[in-house]
Design an enzyme around this catalytic site. Structure first.
Site, short mmCIF file in Angstrom:
data_model
loop_
_atom_site.label_atom_id
_atom_site.label_comp_id
_atom_site.label_asym_id
_atom_site.label_seq_id
_atom_site.Cartn_x
_atom_site.Cartn_y
_atom_site.Cartn_z
N GLU A 7 0.83 -1.21 0.00
CA GLU A 7 0.00 0.00 0.00
C GLU A 7 0.86 1.26 0.00
OE1 GLU A 7 -3.54 -0.28 2.10
OE2 GLU A 7 -3.56 1.78 2.83
N TYR A 320 3.93 3.34 12.17
CA TYR A 320 2.89 3.88 11.28
C TYR A 320 1.83 4.68 12.07
CZ TYR A 320 -0.90 4.00 7.95
OH TYR A 320 -1.89 4.44 7.14
#
Length: 617
Positions: A7, A320
């Site tokens: 992604e 993240y």
DNA sequence: GCAAGGTC
């Protein structure tokens, strides 16, 4: 050559590292028979209305219902208007070249609905026909990655997940684009009046709260406050009853036996309750909780915090950031002791990091089942130096929260003393016996007043203590506060429902408004549209925002429940229910809301001046 | 010009 598509670049690089692929190419990494490439989130979006021939904003186009949706390369805004993002175009070319050469395609986008959509839109846009396999992991440790690659699923296993994602995407377009144009056109087409499944209920929450405050009628009430003395220590107690009637409270006030009035008999101690209370450490941060803390402590907007975090993430200092989970799995937990070792020399937290080396770590934030696409935000342990003050502040919140989360419980002693003297009074005291996790930031509870954090003298039932002072307090009931970014983010997590319990609120997060990654931009959109303004730390509606709210407030598009209803249907689609039926309902709703707004919007023509609403007294 | 979703 096997192609793996992630992604985002960070995940692509991580996967390559685990496989030992090291040849860095432009937009991918090669080695060991694999090429690891990546997207940058959504590279493709549903094409705008003009791509279907709906040129200009015209009533006769409405409702716009494309027979087949088109995909378009993501645009960026420049001084010449919106243009294709050249970086996106280039990456798509790279992916196309790799797909053309591929013997096998492995989909490694995030394990969720949007991750599936990100890949499928690329795959269909490039007209790729090759079969693909799916990597489905929720932790990025080496072991989890290797295990995931040993257990690749057939791509078709996720067709229903794609169907639900596809429906979400097209439904938002249909409702949002049509409602926006319908309202803008009927209000005279002079300004953009945007509406959408998420932004409109958010605006409604802000407007409803503003009007509630504006229309609030304060009620006067009375309390009696007394000061007692024991062993030369004075302490305060307040009447349990809030009196509405002034003459009633004045009568009681006279009867309170205080020294100054010549009635020194004082107050009778009728009950003493002392019990310890254990406070577990807070959970690790997800994006939303960190945005809330940064807004409270530093006044940062949600958008500023996200940008600072993104920056720290790109410098490899934090994990993240756009995560909705406040937990980590057991595999990540195994690395926590070593991670804590990195902070024993930290200027502010070093002492607490050293302490944690000597004790059993609290596992409240460890629960693999509650880790979704990404785990909670953690520092990586890389050395941080030369950070700007703002970045350092965010970084310290991440590090500090990690130390708090694995720390011990805070143990308090709560004391309640009940006193009788014409009325019943209560004194509350809190003493911290063992600070535990609270020693990291060395703060008392932020929402509670300091005066609650006081120690009370030792007293026993039956004692009579002199009352040295009594005061009649006249107070007024207060309305709820205006939304600020912190309280709005919290409200969005539960679609406006007020749930104080941290764990219960967490369980509701699937039915929240927006996602962690989009909430900051929702607030910014409402500001760009001049629907709301920031005033100090509060978010207030403008007249324009209030005018739009008046038109839509009773319609489905302004209800947070709409998202909940959609989510329920989308989940059914994911488990195999028909797509056709839901699509038909959305088209019906699109027609309804469009025609309603074409009529209702005409009423707000004169109310769109973009000045602030009058001050609330 | 416009949605919500993802990310550099």
């Amino acid at each position: 050559m096997k192609i793996v598509i992630a992604e985002k670049p960070s995940v692509g690089r991580e996967l390559a590292k685990v496989f030992g692929a090291t040849t860095r190419k432009d937009g991918y990494i090669e080695g060991k028979g694999y090429s690891f490439t990546w997207a940058f989130g959504h590279l493709l979006q549903l094409a705008p209305p003009q791509d279907y021939g709906f040129i200009g904003w015209r009533k006769q186009h409405l409702p716009m219902l494309p027979a087949k949706f088109k995909l378009a390369i993501r645009k960026i805004k420049t001084k010449d208007g919106f243009v294709e993002d050249p970086a996106v175009r280039k990456q798509l070319d790279t992916i196309k070249k790799l797909f053309d050469e591929a013997t096998e395609i492995i989909v490694a986008t995030d394990a969720g609905r949007e991750g599936e959509l990100i890949f499928r839109y690329i795959y269909y846009y490039l007209k790729c026909k090759k079969p693909f396999k799916r990597l489905w992991i929720s932790s990025q440790t080496d072991e989890a990655i290797k295990d995931g690659f040993r257990n690749l699923k057939p791509g078709t296993d996720y067709d229903t997940l794609f169907n639900s994602a596809h429906c979400r995407s097209e439904s938002d377009w249909l409702v949002g684009m049509n409602a926006t144009q319908a309202l803008s056109i009927s209000a005279g087409n002079r300004t953009v009046l945007s509406l959408g499944r998420v932004q409109t209920p958010t605006l409604a929450m802000i407007c409803a709260r503003f009007l509630e405050i504006k229309n609030f009628v304060p009620q006067t009430y009375f309390q009696i406050s007394i000061q007692l003395i024991k062993d030369e220590q004075t302490f305060k107690a307040v009447s349990v009853t809030n009196y509405k009637d002034k003459s009633e409270v004045e009568g009681i006030f006279k009867l309170v036996e205080d020294v100054a009035s010549g009635f020194p008999t004082g107050g009778n101690i009728t009950a003493v309750e002392a019990k310890p209370r254990k406070e577990p450490p807070p959970l690790l941060h997800d994006l939303s909780s960190l945005q809330q803390e940064a807004n409270k402590k530093k006044g940062f907007t949600a958008d500023q915090t996200l940008n600072l975090l993104q920056n720290l993430y790109e410098s490899k200092l934090v994990s993240y950031p756009r995560t909705g989970s406040r937990y980590i799995g057991d595999d990540v937990f195994a690395g926590i002791p070593a991670l804590i070792d990195n902070f024993t020399n930290h200027a502010e937290f070093g002492k607490q990091a050293k302490f944690l080396q000597t004790t059993t770590l609290n596992k409240r934030s460890v629960n693999a089942k509650k880790v979704t696409d990404h785990h909670a935000i953690l520092p990586t342990g890389e050395e941080a130096y030369g950070l700007s003050a703002d970045k350092q502040a965010i970084y310290d919140m991440v590090v500090g929260r990690m130390l708090e989360a694995f720390h011990q419980e805070c143990i308090k002693e709560i004391t309640k003393i009940t006193i009788s003297s014409a009325a019943t009074f209560m004194a509350n005291g809190t003493v911290i016996r063992s600070a535990g996790w609270r020693s990291v930031f060395n703060e008392t509870e932020d929402d509670k007043k300091d005066e609650d954090n006081i120690s009370l003298p030792k007293v026993a039932v039956g004692e009579q203590l002199p009352i040295v002072e009594k005061t009649l307090l006249e107070k007024q009931t207060k309305p709820k506060p205006m939304y600020n970014e912190a309280s709005l983010l919290k409200a969005l997590e539960t679609s406006g429902k007020e749930i104080e319990d941290e764990e219960l609120r967490y369980a509701m997060k699937d039915s929240g408004l927006g996602t962690p990654a989009t909430r900051a931009s929702i607030i910014e959109t409402l500001i760009t549209r001049e629907y709301i303004i920031r005033e100090k730390r509060n978010l207030l509606p403008t007249n324009k925002g209030l005018a739009v709210y008046e038109v839509v407030k009773d319609k489905q598009i302004a209800q947070a429940e709409l998202t909940g209803q959609w989510e329920k249907r989308l989940e059914e689609i994911r488990s195999g229910a028909s797509v056709k039926e839901f699509k038909a309902e959305i088209i019906e709703y699109t027609k309804t809301i469009t025609s309603e707004l074409l009529i209702a919007g005409t009423g707000i023509l004169g109310k769109l001046e973009e000045r602030k609403p009058e001050k609330v007294s």
